[in-house]
Design a protein around this motif. Sequence first.
Motif, PDB file in Angstrom:
ATOM      1  N   LEU A  88     -12.062  57.714  26.436  1.00 30.07           N
ATOM      2  CA  LEU A  88     -11.723  56.491  27.088  1.00 30.07           C
ATOM      3  C   LEU A  88     -12.067  56.804  28.699  1.00 30.07           C
ATOM      4  O   LEU A  88     -11.481  57.613  29.332  1.00 30.07           O
ATOM      5  CB  LEU A  88     -10.024  56.230  27.020  1.00 30.07           C
ATOM      6  CG  LEU A  88      -9.764  55.785  25.563  1.00 30.07           C
ATOM      7  CD1 LEU A  88      -8.457  55.919  25.301  1.00 30.07           C
ATOM      8  CD2 LEU A  88     -10.533  54.441  25.094  1.00 30.07           C
ATOM      9  N   ALA A  89     -13.098  56.122  29.066  1.00 27.81           N
ATOM     10  CA  ALA A  89     -13.460  56.359  30.327  1.00 27.81           C
ATOM     11  C   ALA A  89     -12.959  55.045  31.189  1.00 27.81           C
ATOM     12  O   ALA A  89     -13.367  53.846  30.834  1.00 27.81           O
ATOM     13  CB  ALA A  89     -14.907  56.532  30.407  1.00 27.81           C
ATOM     14  N   PHE A  90     -12.581  55.158  32.402  1.00 29.07           N
ATOM     15  CA  PHE A  90     -12.433  54.093  33.364  1.00 29.07           C
ATOM     16  C   PHE A  90     -13.072  54.285  34.739  1.00 29.07           C
ATOM     17  O   PHE A  90     -12.870  55.473  35.338  1.00 29.07           O
ATOM     18  CB  PHE A  90     -10.770  53.989  33.662  1.00 29.07           C
ATOM     19  CG  PHE A  90     -10.173  53.812  32.299  1.00 29.07           C
ATOM     20  CD1 PHE A  90      -9.799  52.539  31.990  1.00 29.07           C
ATOM     21  CD2 PHE A  90      -9.610  54.894  31.757  1.00 29.07           C
ATOM     22  CE1 PHE A  90      -9.164  52.338  31.015  1.00 29.07           C
ATOM     23  CE2 PHE A  90      -8.861  54.562  30.387  1.00 29.07           C
ATOM     24  CZ  PHE A  90      -8.642  53.283  30.051  1.00 29.07           C
ATOM     25  N   VAL A  91     -13.715  53.212  35.345  1.00 28.69           N
ATOM     26  CA  VAL A  91     -14.425  53.439  36.607  1.00 28.69           C
ATOM     27  C   VAL A  91     -13.898  52.492  37.584  1.00 28.69           C
ATOM     28  O   VAL A  91     -13.638  51.452  37.294  1.00 28.69           O
ATOM     29  CB  VAL A  91     -15.820  53.141  36.095  1.00 28.69           C
ATOM     30  CG1 VAL A  91     -16.675  52.915  37.523  1.00 28.69           C
ATOM     31  CG2 VAL A  91     -16.532  54.078  35.064  1.00 28.69           C
ATOM     32  N   GLN A  92     -13.210  52.868  38.576  1.00 27.45           N
ATOM     33  CA  GLN A  92     -12.668  52.199  39.579  1.00 27.45           C
ATOM     34  C   GLN A  92     -13.686  51.769  40.582  1.00 27.45           C
ATOM     35  O   GLN A  92     -14.369  52.560  41.236  1.00 27.45           O
ATOM     36  CB  GLN A  92     -11.514  52.962  40.557  1.00 27.45           C
ATOM     37  CG  GLN A  92     -10.352  53.526  39.641  1.00 27.45           C
ATOM     38  CD  GLN A  92      -9.253  53.821  40.605  1.00 27.45           C
ATOM     39  OE1 GLN A  92      -9.215  54.770  41.061  1.00 27.45           O
ATOM     40  NE2 GLN A  92      -8.412  52.784  40.699  1.00 27.45           N
ATOM     41  N   SER A  93     -13.857  50.480  40.644  1.00 34.85           N
ATOM     42  CA  SER A  93     -14.832  50.074  41.551  1.00 34.85           C
ATOM     43  C   SER A  93     -14.905  48.475  41.756  1.00 34.85           C
ATOM     44  O   SER A  93     -14.224  47.937  40.894  1.00 34.85           O
ATOM     45  CB  SER A  93     -16.279  50.191  40.878  1.00 34.85           C
ATOM     46  OG  SER A  93     -17.303  49.612  41.780  1.00 34.85           O
ATOM     47  N   ASP A  94     -14.995  48.010  42.879  1.00 38.36           N
ATOM     48  CA  ASP A  94     -14.977  46.635  43.213  1.00 38.36           C
ATOM     49  C   ASP A  94     -16.382  45.975  43.115  1.00 38.36           C
ATOM     50  O   ASP A  94     -16.676  44.974  43.220  1.00 38.36           O
ATOM     51  CB  ASP A  94     -14.559  46.123  44.769  1.00 38.36           C
ATOM     52  CG  ASP A  94     -13.199  46.606  44.893  1.00 38.36           C
ATOM     53  OD1 ASP A  94     -12.286  46.565  43.864  1.00 38.36           O
ATOM     54  OD2 ASP A  94     -12.694  47.215  45.815  1.00 38.36           O
ATOM     55  N   SER A  95     -17.209  46.660  42.792  1.00 40.61           N
ATOM     56  CA  SER A  95     -18.771  46.342  42.466  1.00 40.61           C
ATOM     57  C   SER A  95     -19.034  45.953  41.226  1.00 40.61           C
ATOM     58  O   SER A  95     -18.969  46.695  40.186  1.00 40.61           O
ATOM     59  CB  SER A  95     -19.750  47.553  42.621  1.00 40.61           C
ATOM     60  OG  SER A  95     -19.442  47.907  44.110  1.00 40.61           O
ATOM     61  N   PRO A  96     -19.307  44.673  40.929  1.00 37.53           N
ATOM     62  CA  PRO A  96     -19.533  44.093  39.518  1.00 37.53           C
ATOM     63  C   PRO A  96     -20.449  44.690  38.697  1.00 37.53           C
ATOM     64  O   PRO A  96     -20.474  44.753  37.605  1.00 37.53           O
ATOM     65  CB  PRO A  96     -19.785  42.622  39.812  1.00 37.53           C
ATOM     66  CG  PRO A  96     -19.343  42.337  41.067  1.00 37.53           C
ATOM     67  CD  PRO A  96     -19.524  43.451  41.867  1.00 37.53           C
ATOM     68  N   ASP A  97     -21.740  45.400  39.434  1.00 39.75           N
ATOM     69  CA  ASP A  97     -22.812  46.061  38.830  1.00 39.75           C
ATOM     70  C   ASP A  97     -22.575  47.389  38.471  1.00 39.75           C
ATOM     71  O   ASP A  97     -23.295  48.193  38.333  1.00 39.75           O
ATOM     72  CB  ASP A  97     -24.073  45.631  39.597  1.00 39.75           C
ATOM     73  CG  ASP A  97     -24.014  46.405  40.833  1.00 39.75           C
ATOM     74  OD1 ASP A  97     -23.035  47.123  41.477  1.00 39.75           O
ATOM     75  OD2 ASP A  97     -25.048  46.389  41.409  1.00 39.75           O
ATOM     76  N   VAL A  98     -21.344  47.854  38.893  1.00 38.36           N
ATOM     77  CA  VAL A  98     -21.114  49.353  38.707  1.00 38.36           C
ATOM     78  C   VAL A  98     -21.513  50.110  37.421  1.00 38.36           C
ATOM     79  O   VAL A  98     -22.016  51.108  37.317  1.00 38.36           O
ATOM     80  CB  VAL A  98     -19.838  50.017  39.380  1.00 38.36           C
ATOM     81  CG1 VAL A  98     -18.804  49.674  38.199  1.00 38.36           C
ATOM     82  CG2 VAL A  98     -19.781  51.518  39.518  1.00 38.36           C
ATOM     83  N   LEU A 150     -11.254  59.293  34.423  1.00 36.43           N
ATOM     84  CA  LEU A 150     -11.235  58.045  35.391  1.00 36.43           C
ATOM     85  C   LEU A 150     -11.954  58.683  36.601  1.00 36.43           C
ATOM     86  O   LEU A 150     -11.949  59.801  37.296  1.00 36.43           O
ATOM     87  CB  LEU A 150      -9.715  58.171  35.680  1.00 36.43           C
ATOM     88  CG  LEU A 150      -9.314  57.126  37.122  1.00 36.43           C
ATOM     89  CD1 LEU A 150      -9.666  55.744  36.872  1.00 36.43           C
ATOM     90  CD2 LEU A 150      -8.040  57.534  37.514  1.00 36.43           C
ATOM     91  N   ALA A 151     -12.968  57.691  37.111  1.00 35.63           N
ATOM     92  CA  ALA A 151     -13.876  58.234  38.000  1.00 35.63           C
ATOM     93  C   ALA A 151     -13.881  56.878  39.024  1.00 35.63           C
ATOM     94  O   ALA A 151     -13.715  55.710  38.653  1.00 35.63           O
ATOM     95  CB  ALA A 151     -15.220  58.424  37.525  1.00 35.63           C
ATOM     96  N   ASP A 152     -14.449  57.114  40.211  1.00 39.28           N
ATOM     97  CA  ASP A 152     -14.804  56.095  40.924  1.00 39.28           C
ATOM     98  C   ASP A 152     -16.512  56.236  41.219  1.00 39.28           C
ATOM     99  O   ASP A 152     -17.167  56.987  40.737  1.00 39.28           O
ATOM    100  CB  ASP A 152     -14.241  55.765  42.329  1.00 39.28           C
ATOM    101  CG  ASP A 152     -14.446  57.003  43.281  1.00 39.28           C
ATOM    102  OD1 ASP A 152     -15.091  57.771  42.916  1.00 39.28           O
ATOM    103  OD2 ASP A 152     -13.838  56.999  44.388  1.00 39.28           O
ATOM    104  N   GLU A 153     -17.099  55.461  42.213  1.00 35.10           N
ATOM    105  CA  GLU A 153     -18.406  55.836  42.472  1.00 35.10           C
ATOM    106  C   GLU A 153     -18.827  57.152  42.839  1.00 35.10           C
ATOM    107  O   GLU A 153     -19.918  57.662  42.315  1.00 35.10           O
ATOM    108  CB  GLU A 153     -19.177  54.715  43.442  1.00 35.10           C
ATOM    109  CG  GLU A 153     -19.306  53.247  43.179  1.00 35.10           C
ATOM    110  CD  GLU A 153     -18.353  52.249  43.514  1.00 35.10           C
ATOM    111  OE1 GLU A 153     -17.118  52.645  43.805  1.00 35.10           O
ATOM    112  OE2 GLU A 153     -18.754  51.333  43.616  1.00 35.10           O
ATOM    113  N   SER A 154     -18.008  57.718  43.575  1.00 31.37           N
ATOM    114  CA  SER A 154     -18.339  59.111  44.000  1.00 31.37           C
ATOM    115  C   SER A 154     -18.383  60.164  42.882  1.00 31.37           C
ATOM    116  O   SER A 154     -18.946  61.116  42.996  1.00 31.37           O
ATOM    117  CB  SER A 154     -17.347  59.501  45.064  1.00 31.37           C
ATOM    118  OG  SER A 154     -16.080  59.923  44.599  1.00 31.37           O
TER     119      SER A 154
END
Length: 256
Positions: A155-165, A132-136
Amino acid sequence: MSIAPVNPADFARERIRHELLARELRVLRRERLTSTIARITLAGDALAGFAAPGPEDHVKLIFPAPPGERIARDFTPARVREGELDLDFVLHGDAGPASRFAATAQPGDPLVVAGPRGSRLAPAGVRKAVLLADESSLAALARWIEALRWRAEILAFVQSDSPDVLDYPLPTGDRVAITRIGTGPEHALAAVASPGIDSHTYVWAAGEASALVPARRHLRREAGLDKHRAKVDGYWRIGVAGLDHHAPLDPDDPED
Ligand SMILES: Cc1cc2nc3c(=O)[nH]c(=O)nc-3n(C[C@H](O)[C@H](O)[C@H](O)COP(=O)(O)OP(=O)(O)OC[C@H]3O[C@@H](n4cnc5c(N)ncnc54)[C@H](O)[C@@H]3O)c2cc1C
């Protein structure tokens, strides 16, 4: 209920020590990877001998400071090639020296990079990983996927509000699933609670510290995963400049 590991040695992580050096490097180029992330490529003779073999390895970037002060920020060596080092910066405004540097860096600008002091390799016997990651922590996520994708289901999850992350260059593979999810504690908790963690699973999560508190509590208390089976790391904290990631994730529950 606690899940006993099939073999605790599967989760052992080799440690490697490095000579601690501060290297003065220069910006070679700046490239935009997503709407919120810039890649800065550094180069210089001082890169000779630079090694960062662990997925969560980090360096300290040293920024100019008033006399008697030291401004340092932790960053992940995203990619190391012959004579070049890529660092990926979240562009979160000009409040922080690192974000400000990344927004304006020009070829030739100097940057001092200290470390890494040591590396912890990925656990050798892991067959399934929930990440589990965010942009940082995307650069670290990329390194985790690279380290495990030939031997584990990921299974990887990316927390972000950016549609292009997910334009960010993450390694892929037949057994790698990457999903963008919303930000905040409830999404982080759902990510680590949903995929059916079993006795072969390793969990790594990093991002905004307060958003990870319920996820860590779930992993420790409900899933019964200790720190050798589940690592949760606060990479930054809303409203805090220069967070020390060794500080407890939850100051009210400083379990590890
Ligand atoms: C081991 C480790 C590896 C890391 N690797 C990376 C990496 O590769 N790339 C990366 O971008 N970051 C990475 N980080 C996170 C980075 O160190 C912090 O985000 C740091 O605070 C950025 O410094 P700054 O000077 O930009 O902002 P600071 O001066 O530290 O903070 C100023 C303000 O900005 C806010 N802020 C800080 N970071 C963010 C953010 N990401 N999003 C929104 N607001 C923020 C703070 O809450 C504060 O209010 C890593 C952290 C750790 C512990």
